[in-house]
Design a protein around this motif. Structure first.
Motif, PDB file in Angstrom:
ATOM      1  N   CYS A 108      35.599  36.780  41.056  1.00 37.94           N
ATOM      2  CA  CYS A 108      35.446  36.452  39.633  1.00 37.94           C
ATOM      3  C   CYS A 108      36.815  36.466  38.951  1.00 37.94           C
ATOM      4  CB  CYS A 108      34.461  37.393  38.936  1.00 37.94           C
ATOM      5  SG  CYS A 108      34.904  39.115  38.985  1.00 37.94           S
ATOM      6  N   ASP A 109      36.846  35.907  37.754  1.00 41.61           N
ATOM      7  CA  ASP A 109      38.114  35.726  37.044  1.00 41.61           C
ATOM      8  C   ASP A 109      38.563  37.011  36.352  1.00 41.61           C
ATOM      9  OD1 ASP A 109      38.347  33.029  37.711  1.00 41.61           O
ATOM     10  OD2 ASP A 109      37.081  32.412  36.025  1.00 41.61           O
ATOM     11  N   PRO A 110      39.883  37.242  36.303  1.00 41.36           N
ATOM     12  CA  PRO A 110      40.387  38.396  35.554  1.00 41.36           C
ATOM     13  C   PRO A 110      40.089  38.227  34.070  1.00 41.36           C
ATOM     14  CG  PRO A 110      42.185  36.941  36.175  1.00 41.36           C
ATOM     15  CD  PRO A 110      40.960  36.438  36.877  1.00 41.36           C
ATOM     16  N   GLY A 111      39.847  39.348  33.416  1.00 45.09           N
ATOM     17  CA  GLY A 111      39.500  39.300  31.997  1.00 45.09           C
ATOM     18  C   GLY A 111      38.008  39.390  31.771  1.00 45.09           C
ATOM     19  N   THR A 112      37.208  39.056  32.813  1.00 46.83           N
ATOM     20  CA  THR A 112      35.758  39.205  32.705  1.00 46.83           C
ATOM     21  C   THR A 112      35.371  40.642  33.030  1.00 46.83           C
ATOM     22  OG1 THR A 112      35.480  38.499  35.004  1.00 46.83           O
ATOM     23  CG2 THR A 112      35.337  36.797  33.317  1.00 46.83           C
ATOM     24  N   LYS A 113      34.130  40.984  32.737  1.00 44.26           N
ATOM     25  CA  LYS A 113      33.670  42.362  32.949  1.00 44.26           C
ATOM     26  C   LYS A 113      32.531  42.351  33.973  1.00 44.26           C
ATOM     27  CE  LYS A 113      35.263  44.186  28.530  1.00 44.26           C
ATOM     28  NZ  LYS A 113      36.056  43.015  28.159  1.00 44.26           N
ATOM     29  N   TYR A 114      32.906  42.445  35.205  1.00 45.90           N
ATOM     30  CA  TYR A 114      31.956  42.521  36.315  1.00 45.90           C
ATOM     31  C   TYR A 114      31.201  43.838  36.225  1.00 45.90           C
ATOM     32  CZ  TYR A 114      30.502  41.788  41.222  1.00 45.90           C
ATOM     33  OH  TYR A 114      29.793  41.575  42.377  1.00 45.90           O
ATOM     34  N   ASN A 115      29.936  43.859  36.663  1.00 46.36           N
ATOM     35  CA  ASN A 115      29.170  45.101  36.515  1.00 46.36           C
ATOM     36  C   ASN A 115      28.354  45.421  37.764  1.00 46.36           C
ATOM     37  OD1 ASN A 115      26.562  43.721  36.340  1.00 46.36           O
ATOM     38  ND2 ASN A 115      27.149  43.131  34.264  1.00 46.36           N
ATOM     39  N   LEU A 116      27.710  46.577  37.728  1.00 50.47           N
ATOM     40  CA  LEU A 116      26.976  47.085  38.881  1.00 50.47           C
ATOM     41  C   LEU A 116      25.804  46.181  39.267  1.00 50.47           C
ATOM     42  CD1 LEU A 116      26.781  49.455  40.876  1.00 50.47           C
ATOM     43  CD2 LEU A 116      25.333  50.630  39.216  1.00 50.47           C
ATOM     44  N   PHE A 117      25.113  45.656  38.275  1.00 52.29           N
ATOM     45  CA  PHE A 117      23.987  44.755  38.543  1.00 52.29           C
ATOM     46  C   PHE A 117      24.468  43.531  39.321  1.00 52.29           C
ATOM     47  CE2 PHE A 117      21.263  41.159  37.373  1.00 52.29           C
ATOM     48  CZ  PHE A 117      19.998  41.665  37.630  1.00 52.29           C
ATOM     49  N   GLN A 118      25.586  42.952  38.881  1.00 48.43           N
ATOM     50  CA  GLN A 118      26.135  41.792  39.579  1.00 48.43           C
ATOM     51  C   GLN A 118      26.567  42.167  40.992  1.00 48.43           C
ATOM     52  OE1 GLN A 118      28.920  41.138  36.179  1.00 48.43           O
ATOM     53  NE2 GLN A 118      28.503  38.982  36.541  1.00 48.43           N
TER      54      GLN A 118
END
Length: 312
Positions: free
Chosen positions: A68-78
């Protein structure tokens, strides 16, 4: 169906190098269990060490890195969704899956099958929390966890106010929506932990930090800023990205950045071990091996443990 092999350990314990050597021995593929290595272009600061995935000239396949792209907020669900997709693909091809990383929450969410739902942003809650200190947010989070009985979001992953606010947002949502919306299939795994002496760990952390700074970590982060990624978005990721970004934008001197970052990484490694010990208390059996063992001995121990459990 092959049993999952999990290799975990604190930062600077050599777990990735070990996992790659085990994968080379077993013709396996590695699934990353790291919350920050998912971001493209964030290489030095997240310690991807992609050269570790080449063993004796063989490229070891890896998954869940640079997705995924920097600046985004990846999370546990994903992460659970992406892990399951990659894991099932590996199993379909009858290849040995190896989960390796140091983000205890991500690893435990897979091993214990956390039931999660996508949590939307709560702008009203965010505005209420804006301006509160990290200490105040941490206390509020702890209070929420006591109400929900949650084991998620310990201090390993909430080292900035933004991350703490997101954790509070998730715990608040789970308190108000307690249903288990999405089952996650149980995944049987043999779990191996790489134990490293505290003093050796501290020395390796300091040496590695110097090497990464000399190897272009500041330039990497300045490059991300030059691409238009807001400084606060990088600070959100914590550790190297927090302190080096604050240096890059003039909030800290170089010496202040180095000293504060070094302390923060030492504290992070200690919290990682606290999480792993908590996993043991919550029922996960971790077979500990020593980081100082010769590589061949460590690889043999991993393979023997996996073979023994598969025979049962």
């Amino acid at each position: 169906m092959k049993k999952l092999l999990t290799i975990l350990g604190p930062t600077a314990s050599g777990k990735t190098d070990l996992a790659a050597h085990v994968a080379d021995r077993l013709h396996g593929e590695i699934l990353s269990g790291d919350s920050r290595q998912v971001y493209r272009g964030m290489d030095i600061g997240t310690g991807k060490d992609l050269e570790d995935y080449v063993v004796d000239g063989h490229q070891i396949p890896y998954h869940l890195i640079d997705i995924c792209d920097p600046g985004t907020k990846y999370n546990l669900f994903q992460y659970q969704e992406d892990f399951l997709k990659a894991y099932e693909d590996i199993q379909r091809r009858d290849v040995q899956p190896i989960l390796c990383g140091g983000t205890g929450l991500y690893i435990e969410s897979v091993l214990r099958g956390y039931h999660l739902s996508p949590v939307p942003q709560n702008e009203e809650l965010r505005s209420q929390l804006e301006g509160k200190s990290l200490e105040e947010l941490t206390a509020l989070l702890q209070s929420l966890k006591e109400k929900t009985g949650s084991v998620m979001h310990n201090t390993t992953d909430i080292d900035t106010p933004q991350r703490a606010i997101r954790a509070i947002e998730i715990e608040t949502y789970n308190l108000e929506h307690p249903t288990e919306n999405r089952p996650f299939p149980p995944i049987d795994s043999v779990v191996i932990g790489v134990n490293i002496d505290r003093d050796l760990r501290r020395q390796k952390i300091t040496d590695r930090l110097k090497k990464r700074l000399e190897g272009g970590m500041v330039d990497e982060i300045r490059g991300l800023l030059d691409r238009g990624i807001p400084a606060e978005n990088l600070i959100y990721y914590g550790l190297e990205y927090k302190y080096v970004t604050e240096y890059a934008i003039g909030r800290l001197t170089y010496d202040e950045m180095f000293r504060q970052l070094e302390i923060a990484i030492h504290q992070f490694a200690k919290r990682q071990m606290t999480w792993f010990r908590g996993m043991e208390r919550r029922g996960t059996t971790i077979h500990w091996i020593e980081a100082t063992w010769p590589m061949e001995q460590k690889v043999a121990a991993c393979c023997e443990l996996l073979e023994k459990t598969e025979e049962r």
